[in-house]
Write an enzyme that holds these catalytic residues in place. Structure first.
Site, PDB file in Angstrom:
ATOM      1  CB  CYS A  77      -0.872  -0.030   1.255  1.00 29.52           C
ATOM      2  SG  CYS A  77      -1.895   1.434   1.470  1.00 29.52           S
ATOM      3  CG  ASN A  78       1.774   3.194  -3.632  1.00 29.80           C
ATOM      4  OD1 ASN A  78       2.889   3.329  -4.090  1.00 29.80           O
ATOM      5  ND2 ASN A  78       0.901   2.334  -4.142  1.00 29.80           N
ATOM      6  CB  THR A  79      -1.987   5.241   1.504  1.00 32.77           C
ATOM      7  OG1 THR A  79      -2.482   5.415   0.175  1.00 32.77           O
ATOM      8  CG2 THR A  79      -2.495   6.351   2.381  1.00 32.77           C
ATOM      9  CB  CYS A 187      -3.278   3.988  -5.430  1.00 33.89           C
ATOM     10  SG  CYS A 187      -4.552   3.110  -4.496  1.00 33.89           S
TER      11      CYS A 187
END
Ligand code: DGL
Length: 265
Positions: A77-79, A187
């Site tokens: 997950c990039n976030t 994302c």
């Protein structure tokens, strides 16, 4: 008795089922490995949540995966990476591989000098993203395009839904008009709508995601640390409703899988 370290599973997590796009690349590269995938569906989307919340969730999930025997943890997950990668690394005594928008490879690919980056608001406003752009793309025009609602719509309504189409109509055309020739899918949910994104860009625009690069990195880390081994098995778990998650997986991947519920606090 616990299996030897090399035969323990690799833990992978995301706010939901976007990380399955990374899991697919991992399983393609490392077919003999066992995986545990955790979808924090109850808290999807991460992209609009406070940083402190994502940090607490990411650390708790990594600890839960480690406690269930994961020999390494992949933050798919990039976030979560933007908010919590260093904290996750510090919180478990295991190799942690995190991913970030593929700005570096995109910068090497662009000819027009204009890059688009589709990602969550939280990723694009992070210091980590600013640093990434400064390091690899300071000489280029980088157009960050936040996509609020998109990850959630992909998951709850499906990649071909009218809501997804509407959101793509809002977020993608401005990049086309600005002359991008490379677009970073920043994302892990967005590869599920790759065709819809490509259809709104001029032909010849390259879309870049991180799945394969992460799989190579995981392989390198395991070869030098925990070791490789397993039986190619996959276990799926969620903080949300397992029946719903099973339905969404069937829609996204065309397979029916057993999903467990884990309470992680
Ligand atoms: N899949 C996640 C990412 O890579 C985020 C989606 C969300 O929960 O907002 O950033």
């Amino acid at each position: 008795m616990n299996p030897p370290l090399a035969h323990q599973p690799i833990g992978v997590f995301d706010s939901g089922l976007g990380g399955l796009t990374v899991l697919q690349a991992l399983r393609a590269r490392l077919p003999g490995e066992d995986f545990i995938y955790f979808a924090d569906t109850r808290h999807l989307p991460y992209g609009d949540k406070p940083e402190s919340f994502i940090q607490a969730r990411s650390q708790a999930i990594a600890a839960a995966l480690a406690a269930r025997g994961a020999k390494a943890v992949v933050v798919a997950c990039n976030t979560a990476t933007a908010a919590a990668a260093e904290l996750v690394r510090a919180s478990i005594p295991k190799p942690v591989v995190a991913l970030e928008p593929a700005v570096k490879p995109a910068a090497a690919l662009t000819k027009s000098g204009v890059l688009g980056v589709l990602a969550t608001t939280r990723t694009l406003t992070s210091q980590r993203f600013a640093h990434l752009v400064k390091t690899y793309a300071h000489h280029l025009t980088v157009l960050p395009q936040a996509c609020p609602g998109l990850a959630e719509a992909i998951e709850t309504e499906g990649p071909q839904s009218a809501s997804v189409e509407r959101l793509l109509d809002t977020y993608v055309p401005p990049l086309a008009h600005a002359g991008v020739d490379v677009v970073v899918l920043g994302c892990t949910h967005y590869p599920w709508v790759k065709e819809g994104i490509a259809a709104r860009l001029p032909s010849g625009v390259t879309l870049v995601d991180t799945g394969e690069a992460v799989a190579r990195q995981v392989e390198r880390r395991l070869m030098s640390e925990a070791g490789l081994g397993g039986h190619g098995q996959l276990q799926l778990a969620t903080s949300g409703d397992p029946a719903r998650v099973r339905h969404t997986i069937a829609r996204l991947c065309g397979v029916s899988m057993h999903v467990e519920r884990w309470d992680i606090r």
